[in-house]
Design an enzyme around this catalytic site. Sequence first.
Site, mmCIF file in Angstrom:
data_model
loop_
_atom_site.group_PDB
_atom_site.id
_atom_site.type_symbol
_atom_site.label_atom_id
_atom_site.label_comp_id
_atom_site.label_asym_id
_atom_site.label_seq_id
_atom_site.Cartn_x
_atom_site.Cartn_y
_atom_site.Cartn_z
ATOM 1 N N GLN A 29 -4.905 1.192 -2.644
ATOM 2 C CA GLN A 29 -3.555 1.412 -2.147
ATOM 3 C C GLN A 29 -3.554 1.973 -0.719
ATOM 4 O O GLN A 29 -2.588 2.563 -0.277
ATOM 5 C CB GLN A 29 -2.808 2.379 -3.070
ATOM 6 C CG GLN A 29 -2.434 1.786 -4.412
ATOM 7 C CD GLN A 29 -1.398 0.679 -4.261
ATOM 8 O OE1 GLN A 29 -0.360 0.857 -3.633
ATOM 9 N NE2 GLN A 29 -1.696 -0.487 -4.807
ATOM 10 N N VAL A 58 0.838 -1.205 0.000
ATOM 11 C CA VAL A 58 0.000 0.000 0.000
ATOM 12 C C VAL A 58 0.874 1.256 0.000
ATOM 13 O O VAL A 58 2.065 1.208 0.323
ATOM 14 C CB VAL A 58 -0.952 0.038 1.214
ATOM 15 C CG1 VAL A 58 -1.933 -1.132 1.162
ATOM 16 C CG2 VAL A 58 -0.173 0.036 2.521
ATOM 17 N N GLU A 59 0.244 2.371 -0.352
ATOM 18 C CA GLU A 59 0.941 3.657 -0.350
ATOM 19 C C GLU A 59 0.582 4.506 0.869
ATOM 20 O O GLU A 59 1.369 5.352 1.290
ATOM 21 C CB GLU A 59 0.583 4.453 -1.615
ATOM 22 C CG GLU A 59 1.034 3.803 -2.911
ATOM 23 C CD GLU A 59 0.582 4.580 -4.129
ATOM 24 O OE1 GLU A 59 -0.160 5.570 -3.959
ATOM 25 O OE2 GLU A 59 0.959 4.199 -5.250
ATOM 26 N N THR A 60 -0.613 4.266 1.411
ATOM 27 C CA THR A 60 -1.144 5.124 2.475
ATOM 28 C C THR A 60 -1.686 4.286 3.625
ATOM 29 O O THR A 60 -2.350 3.270 3.406
ATOM 30 C CB THR A 60 -2.271 6.022 1.928
ATOM 31 O OG1 THR A 60 -1.757 6.825 0.867
ATOM 32 C CG2 THR A 60 -2.846 6.912 3.017
ATOM 33 N N ARG A 100 2.466 7.526 3.059
ATOM 34 C CA ARG A 100 1.638 8.657 3.494
ATOM 35 C C ARG A 100 0.835 8.216 4.712
ATOM 36 O O ARG A 100 0.234 7.138 4.714
ATOM 37 C CB ARG A 100 0.695 9.100 2.382
ATOM 38 C CG ARG A 100 -0.223 10.262 2.801
ATOM 39 C CD ARG A 100 -1.259 10.562 1.749
ATOM 40 N NE ARG A 100 -0.679 11.238 0.587
ATOM 41 C CZ ARG A 100 -0.519 10.676 -0.601
ATOM 42 N NH1 ARG A 100 -0.875 9.409 -0.780
ATOM 43 N NH2 ARG A 100 -0.008 11.351 -1.600
#
Length: 380
Positions: A317, A96-98, A130
């Site tokens: 994500q 994942v990004e966040t 993030r």
Amino acid sequence: MKTPPTAINRKTNELKAMLSCSSHSSRAALSAFSHFLPTISPYSKFSSLSPKPFSSKPLNFGWRASSPPNPGMAASFSARASAQPLQNADELIDSVETFIFDCDGVIWKGDSLIDGVPETLDMLRSRGKRLVFVTNNSTKSRKQYGKKFETLGLKVSEEEIFASSFAAAAYLKSINFPEDKKVYVIGEDGILKELELAGFDYLGGPEDGGKKIELKPGFLMEHDENVGAVVVGFDRYFNYYKIQYGTLCIRENPGCLFIATNRDAVTHLTDAQEWAGGGSMVGALAGSTQREPLVVGKPSTFMMDYLASKFGILKSQICMVGDRLDTDIMFGQNGGCKTLLVLSGVTSLSMLQSTNNSIQPDFYTNKISDFLSLKATTTV
């Protein structure tokens, strides 16, 4: 001995009558229930970020989101495999990004920071993730929450914080709430500050906490007919005056909105025990008005949609991390995100694994600092 044809016909007719009666009763029950379905205000011009209007279809009582329940989604939840213990933190982090974190029961309890939180957040930032912090607690504004993070030694910017107090103001903005209308607040300072920042006129709040009603013969309580929305959140100064005033606005002012910041049953005011949450205040107004509120906090998807739009995030994500099944985990699942339950708040392992629980996150672990102990090493 064979049953005579006349007897067969009689039994067949009785069965048809029973089925007809059952069908009629179901239709009658649905018709009666529809009387209590929430109505949409004439000026609710919903944007793409607004909760969807209620459907006339029968409601699924397991849902507390403001959007209509999705039968297909509910079916997928009921068939969802049991949550798995988090064993490979690196794999989840890389996928994942966040990360969206709930606050109470995940980052802190009351005014006490949960062990290992600073190191965990630093590690995730070092890996380029993030971080967003979402709370259903409406007692503080985003600015006030920023100060709480700072007091606890955490470096979190105001832009990374989303409280349900902010969500209430953002929702009113998203529907172009009329400038000539006012908002009556049953709640605390956080809601007032966010409404003020958004440019809305309001009344109520903590200053109504000391007001009393003298119930003498012929007494008629007046209320402001320009109130176009009643916002209800957690309120330590809750009293009968506020219940009656909010009830009059919702029931007597045409098109008046009934908005709840959340319906949490309990909250963490201290780290010693659980305390009655904002859902108890919302429940009082729901009972007196016979209307269900539009919920802007978790598990409604309004804040998720807002965040995805603001940061340009793909929901696939995102990993939602929380301690509540019926708000945090459902918030993530409603938004199509990965979900991680931590057992440092209101949900115990026995509650998660109970046969009475149908809400299963993707993973569970004891606390977010398990990211560190489960070989979540920094990548180069």
